[in-house]
Scaffold this motif. Structure first.
Motif, PDB file in Angstrom:
ATOM      1  N   MET A  57       0.830  -1.205   0.000  1.00  0.00           N
ATOM      2  CA  MET A  57       0.000   0.000   0.000  1.00  0.00           C
ATOM      3  C   MET A  57       0.862   1.252   0.000  1.00  0.00           C
ATOM      4  SD  MET A  57      -3.131  -0.990   2.624  1.00  0.00           S
ATOM      5  CE  MET A  57      -3.783   0.692   2.643  1.00  0.00           C
ATOM      6  N   ALA A  58       1.913   1.245   0.835  1.00  0.00           N
ATOM      7  CA  ALA A  58       2.797   2.409   0.919  1.00  0.00           C
ATOM      8  C   ALA A  58       3.542   2.627  -0.393  1.00  0.00           C
ATOM      9  CB  ALA A  58       3.776   2.232   2.074  1.00  0.00           C
ATOM     10  N   GLY A  59       3.988   1.532  -1.015  1.00  0.00           N
ATOM     11  CA  GLY A  59       4.686   1.658  -2.284  1.00  0.00           C
ATOM     12  C   GLY A  59       3.800   2.224  -3.382  1.00  0.00           C
ATOM     13  N   MET A  60       2.576   1.736  -3.461  1.00  0.00           N
ATOM     14  CA  MET A  60       1.641   2.239  -4.462  1.00  0.00           C
ATOM     15  C   MET A  60       1.265   3.692  -4.176  1.00  0.00           C
ATOM     16  SD  MET A  60      -0.883  -1.070  -4.889  1.00  0.00           S
ATOM     17  CE  MET A  60      -1.883  -0.266  -6.153  1.00  0.00           C
ATOM     18  N   ALA A  61       1.076   4.029  -2.895  1.00  0.00           N
ATOM     19  CA  ALA A  61       0.732   5.402  -2.521  1.00  0.00           C
ATOM     20  C   ALA A  61       1.851   6.364  -2.907  1.00  0.00           C
ATOM     21  CB  ALA A  61       0.458   5.479  -1.021  1.00  0.00           C
ATOM     22  N   GLN A  62       3.088   5.953  -2.688  1.00  0.00           N
ATOM     23  CA  GLN A  62       4.215   6.819  -3.025  1.00  0.00           C
ATOM     24  C   GLN A  62       4.309   7.036  -4.544  1.00  0.00           C
ATOM     25  OE1 GLN A  62       8.198   5.417  -1.976  1.00  0.00           O
ATOM     26  NE2 GLN A  62       8.725   7.504  -1.371  1.00  0.00           N
ATOM     27  N   ARG A  63       4.116   5.990  -5.312  1.00  0.00           N
ATOM     28  CA  ARG A  63       4.170   6.129  -6.769  1.00  0.00           C
ATOM     29  C   ARG A  63       3.067   7.067  -7.278  1.00  0.00           C
ATOM     30  NH1 ARG A  63       5.485   0.657  -6.281  1.00  0.00           N
ATOM     31  NH2 ARG A  63       3.342  -0.036  -6.699  1.00  0.00           N
ATOM     32  N   LEU A  64       1.869   6.900  -6.751  1.00  0.00           N
ATOM     33  CA  LEU A  64       0.766   7.778  -7.163  1.00  0.00           C
ATOM     34  C   LEU A  64       1.027   9.231  -6.767  1.00  0.00           C
ATOM     35  CD1 LEU A  64      -2.345   5.579  -6.282  1.00  0.00           C
ATOM     36  CD2 LEU A  64      -1.641   6.319  -8.569  1.00  0.00           C
ATOM     37  N   THR A  65       1.578   9.431  -5.568  1.00  0.00           N
ATOM     38  CA  THR A  65       1.855  10.791  -5.092  1.00  0.00           C
ATOM     39  C   THR A  65       2.888  11.472  -5.968  1.00  0.00           C
ATOM     40  OG1 THR A  65       1.359  10.086  -2.828  1.00  0.00           O
ATOM     41  CG2 THR A  65       2.510  12.179  -3.096  1.00  0.00           C
ATOM     42  N   ARG A  66       3.946  10.758  -6.311  1.00  0.00           N
ATOM     43  CA  ARG A  66       4.990  11.342  -7.156  1.00  0.00           C
ATOM     44  C   ARG A  66       4.455  11.611  -8.570  1.00  0.00           C
ATOM     45  NH1 ARG A  66       6.782  11.329  -2.692  1.00  0.00           N
ATOM     46  NH2 ARG A  66       5.802  13.361  -2.988  1.00  0.00           N
ATOM     47  N   GLN A  67       3.615  10.719  -9.078  1.00  0.00           N
ATOM     48  CA  GLN A  67       3.040  10.930 -10.408  1.00  0.00           C
ATOM     49  C   GLN A  67       2.164  12.173 -10.446  1.00  0.00           C
ATOM     50  OE1 GLN A  67       0.915   7.320 -11.292  1.00  0.00           O
ATOM     51  NE2 GLN A  67       2.775   6.064 -11.434  1.00  0.00           N
ATOM     52  N   ARG A  68       1.358  12.378  -9.402  1.00  0.00           N
ATOM     53  CA  ARG A  68       0.401  13.489  -9.396  1.00  0.00           C
ATOM     54  C   ARG A  68       1.005  14.803  -8.924  1.00  0.00           C
ATOM     55  NH1 ARG A  68      -1.878   9.240 -10.896  1.00  0.00           N
ATOM     56  NH2 ARG A  68      -4.145   9.047 -11.165  1.00  0.00           N
ATOM     57  N   PHE A  69       1.949  14.736  -7.985  1.00  0.00           N
ATOM     58  CA  PHE A  69       2.437  15.959  -7.332  1.00  0.00           C
ATOM     59  C   PHE A  69       3.936  16.188  -7.500  1.00  0.00           C
ATOM     60  CE2 PHE A  69      -1.382  14.607  -5.092  1.00  0.00           C
ATOM     61  CZ  PHE A  69      -2.109  15.780  -5.023  1.00  0.00           C
ATOM     62  N   GLY A  70       4.620  15.321  -8.231  1.00  0.00           N
ATOM     63  CA  GLY A  70       6.063  15.458  -8.344  1.00  0.00           C
ATOM     64  C   GLY A  70       6.731  15.225  -6.997  1.00  0.00           C
ATOM     65  N   ASN A  71       7.833  15.894  -6.765  1.00  0.00           N
ATOM     66  CA  ASN A  71       8.573  15.729  -5.501  1.00  0.00           C
ATOM     67  C   ASN A  71       8.317  16.873  -4.522  1.00  0.00           C
ATOM     68  OD1 ASN A  71       9.837  13.283  -6.250  1.00  0.00           O
ATOM     69  ND2 ASN A  71      11.365  14.409  -7.438  1.00  0.00           N
ATOM     70  N   THR A  72       7.266  17.650  -4.745  1.00  0.00           N
ATOM     71  CA  THR A  72       7.027  18.834  -3.924  1.00  0.00           C
ATOM     72  C   THR A  72       6.169  18.521  -2.700  1.00  0.00           C
ATOM     73  OG1 THR A  72       5.060  19.448  -5.189  1.00  0.00           O
ATOM     74  CG2 THR A  72       7.177  20.339  -5.936  1.00  0.00           C
ATOM     75  N   VAL A  73       6.427  19.260  -1.628  1.00  0.00           N
ATOM     76  CA  VAL A  73       5.603  19.233  -0.415  1.00  0.00           C
ATOM     77  C   VAL A  73       5.365  20.684   0.002  1.00  0.00           C
ATOM     78  CG1 VAL A  73       5.412  18.534   1.991  1.00  0.00           C
ATOM     79  CG2 VAL A  73       6.525  17.021   0.337  1.00  0.00           C
ATOM     80  N   ASN A  74       4.113  21.067   0.145  1.00  0.00           N
ATOM     81  CA  ASN A  74       3.767  22.442   0.493  1.00  0.00           C
ATOM     82  C   ASN A  74       3.803  22.673   1.994  1.00  0.00           C
ATOM     83  OD1 ASN A  74       2.542  23.996  -2.078  1.00  0.00           O
ATOM     84  ND2 ASN A  74       2.085  21.815  -2.241  1.00  0.00           N
ATOM     85  N   PHE A  75       4.390  23.786   2.397  1.00  0.00           N
ATOM     86  CA  PHE A  75       4.462  24.180   3.801  1.00  0.00           C
ATOM     87  C   PHE A  75       3.368  25.204   4.109  1.00  0.00           C
ATOM     88  CE2 PHE A  75       8.080  21.797   4.213  1.00  0.00           C
ATOM     89  CZ  PHE A  75       8.859  22.069   5.330  1.00  0.00           C
ATOM     90  N   TYR A  76       2.751  25.056   5.280  1.00  0.00           N
ATOM     91  CA  TYR A  76       1.818  26.071   5.765  1.00  0.00           C
ATOM     92  C   TYR A  76       1.991  26.200   7.272  1.00  0.00           C
ATOM     93  CZ  TYR A  76      -1.257  22.464   7.726  1.00  0.00           C
ATOM     94  OH  TYR A  76      -1.767  21.436   8.469  1.00  0.00           O
ATOM     95  N   VAL A  77       1.411  27.261   7.833  1.00  0.00           N
ATOM     96  CA  VAL A  77       1.503  27.463   9.279  1.00  0.00           C
ATOM     97  C   VAL A  77       0.179  28.041   9.776  1.00  0.00           C
ATOM     98  CG1 VAL A  77       2.407  29.838   9.229  1.00  0.00           C
ATOM     99  CG2 VAL A  77       3.043  28.313  11.127  1.00  0.00           C
ATOM    100  N   PRO A  78      -0.290  27.614  10.954  1.00  0.00           N
ATOM    101  CA  PRO A  78      -1.526  28.204  11.493  1.00  0.00           C
ATOM    102  C   PRO A  78      -1.245  29.504  12.238  1.00  0.00           C
ATOM    103  CG  PRO A  78      -0.776  26.438  12.934  1.00  0.00           C
ATOM    104  CD  PRO A  78       0.179  26.475  11.765  1.00  0.00           C
ATOM    105  N   LEU A  79      -2.125  30.470  12.066  1.00  0.00           N
ATOM    106  CA  LEU A  79      -2.102  31.700  12.854  1.00  0.00           C
ATOM    107  C   LEU A  79      -3.379  31.732  13.682  1.00  0.00           C
ATOM    108  CD1 LEU A  79      -1.395  34.526  13.812  1.00  0.00           C
ATOM    109  CD2 LEU A  79      -2.157  35.422  11.589  1.00  0.00           C
ATOM    110  N   TYR A  80      -3.231  31.582  14.988  1.00  0.00           N
ATOM    111  CA  TYR A  80      -4.385  31.608  15.887  1.00  0.00           C
ATOM    112  C   TYR A  80      -4.717  33.064  16.224  1.00  0.00           C
ATOM    113  CZ  TYR A  80      -4.585  26.569  16.634  1.00  0.00           C
ATOM    114  OH  TYR A  80      -4.757  25.219  16.459  1.00  0.00           O
ATOM    115  N   LEU A  81      -5.916  33.485  15.826  1.00  0.00           N
ATOM    116  CA  LEU A  81      -6.344  34.863  16.043  1.00  0.00           C
ATOM    117  C   LEU A  81      -7.034  35.054  17.390  1.00  0.00           C
ATOM    118  CD1 LEU A  81      -7.838  35.584  12.503  1.00  0.00           C
ATOM    119  CD2 LEU A  81      -5.657  36.414  13.415  1.00  0.00           C
ATOM    120  N   SER A  82      -7.687  33.993  17.898  1.00  0.00           N
ATOM    121  CA  SER A  82      -8.446  34.115  19.139  1.00  0.00           C
ATOM    122  C   SER A  82      -8.686  32.739  19.746  1.00  0.00           C
ATOM    123  CB  SER A  82      -9.808  34.781  18.869  1.00  0.00           C
ATOM    124  OG  SER A  82     -10.611  34.808  20.041  1.00  0.00           O
TER     125      SER A  82
END
Length: 384
Positions: A57-82
């Motif tokens: 499952m992990a091997g197939m998931a990794q292949r699909l992820t690389r096919q669809r998204f390349g080698n990129t990983v997006n970074f984000y951060v939460p800002l708590y307002l209240s």
């Protein structure tokens, strides 16, 4: 059926639990062999029988992820307002019954937070509040969202559920996405954990993603709080059903799924069901196989070791150096936290771990030539 809640009423929790638990190795193997997988396959991939198939499952998931998204990983951060909240929920540090210091950021404080976050390198922001319509509602967002948006290439929200018209207005003010987690899809268990406040309305929350889709919000985030119900497998399957419904009805939006497990917090509860790290990996891989183009997010609730090993397999979005308190980046005050993160590493350390794994951290989601770059906007107001 015009809303997911209409379809939800046709689903039987106990029948689903029985079906998942009755899946065999043959069912799992058939699911793995299919090019396109449906709900029955998802049941097999979430089942106890699939635990023996974690490596393929992990091997197939990794292949699909690389096919669809390349080698990129997006970074984000939460800002708590209240951390103000008008709900009483058994599992949340912001619950109105908890005797904690309350804080809502004003314009000057938001400006300091934005500057501190930009210095860390982040361009993608998730705005988070407790659920308090009167003090942290549309008037507050109208006042501050445009100025926040001017600092960042992408802004999303995780706040109280709102109306379709309000979401449409927030989109015009610069909002790109909304995360809204059902917590649990079991109505009786939901009622057990939501004791006071508007969050008691199970169906208002359940149909929030429909309102987001109708308002044309670009990114819609789903998830269940794992451990809140006594059967995390059924809750995760319900997320998959919800996702499928939304993809069929609001194809113009993008979708993401997160996998929050209960974390220690003020007044916290003991999880009703336990999911270990291998099971969490199984669920992550199951969602990638079920929906190859789905964005999958992993937060700082999980350990550094787990994140470093699992992100390369299937994850597309990660948070880093998250503060779960208002003012947490410019003025750290632990007593205001919603929950305690597990991965407290600095952003550059997390980024290096991903680079060492052959991945490319992406700090910016949009560019100005796409029409979603930084825009001139009114300055922050110091007045609430």
């Amino acid at each position: 059926m015009s809303h997911f809640s209409d379809y939800w009423r046709t689903l039987d929790w106990d029948d689903i639990a029985l079906s998942i638990n009755s899946k065999t190795k043959n069912d799992v193997q058939r699911a793995l062999c299919r090019e396109k997988r449906g709900p029955e396959d998802m049941m097999a991939l979430l089942s106890p029988a699939a635990a023996e198939y974690l490596e393929p499952m992990a091997g197939m998931a990794q292949r699909l992820t690389r096919q669809r998204f390349g080698n990129t990983v997006n970074f984000y951060v939460p800002l708590y307002l209240s951390n103000l909240c008008a709900n009483d929920c058994t599992y949340c540090g912001f619950s109105m019954s908890n005797h904690i210091k309350r804080k809502t950021l004003d314009g000057e404080e938001i400006e300091r937070e934005c500057e501190a976050i930009r210095q860390l390198g982040f361009e993608n922001l998730l705005l988070v509040t407790g659920e308090h319509q009167r003090k942290v509602g549309m008037n507050y967002f109208r006042q501050y969202l445009p100025a926040i948006r001017a600092h960042f290439s992408s802004v999303q929200m995780e706040v109280q559920p709102m109306s379709e018209d309000e979401y449409a207005e927030l989109k015009q003010l610069g909002l790109d996405g909304v995360m809204v987690y059902q917590e649990t899809y079991h109505e009786a268990m939901y009622a057990r954990h939501h004791l006071r406040g508007k969050k008691q309305d199970f169906f208002w929350r359940l149909d929030t993603p429909d309102r987001l889709g109708k308002a044309g919000i670009d990114r819609i985030g789903l998830g269940a709080l794992i451990g809140l119900s006594d059967n995390w497998r059924v809750d995760c399957f319900m997320v998959a059903e919800h996702l499928l419904w939304l993809q069929q009805h609001y194809w113009q939006s993008r979708f993401s799924v997160s996998f929050p497990r209960l974390r220690p917090c003020e007044g916290g509860i003991v999880p009703a069901s336990l999911m270990d790290e291998k099971q969490l990996l199984q669920v992550i891989c199951a969602f990638r196989l079920f929906s190859p183009e789905l964005e999958l997010s992993l937060s700082t609730r999980e350990s550094p070791w787990f994140r470093d090993h699992v992100v390369p397999l299937a994850i597309t979005h990660v948070s880093a150096f998250s503060s779960t308190q208002p003012g947490g980046y410019a003025d750290h005050q632990p007593e205001l936290e919603q929950f305690s993160p597990h991965d407290n590493r600095a952003p550059d350390v997390v980024a290096k771990a991903l680079t060492d794994a052959g991945l490319q951290p992406v700090w910016k989601d949009w560019d100005s030539f796409l029409g979603r770059g930084q825009q001139t906007s009114p300055a922050f107001s110091a007045n609430q």
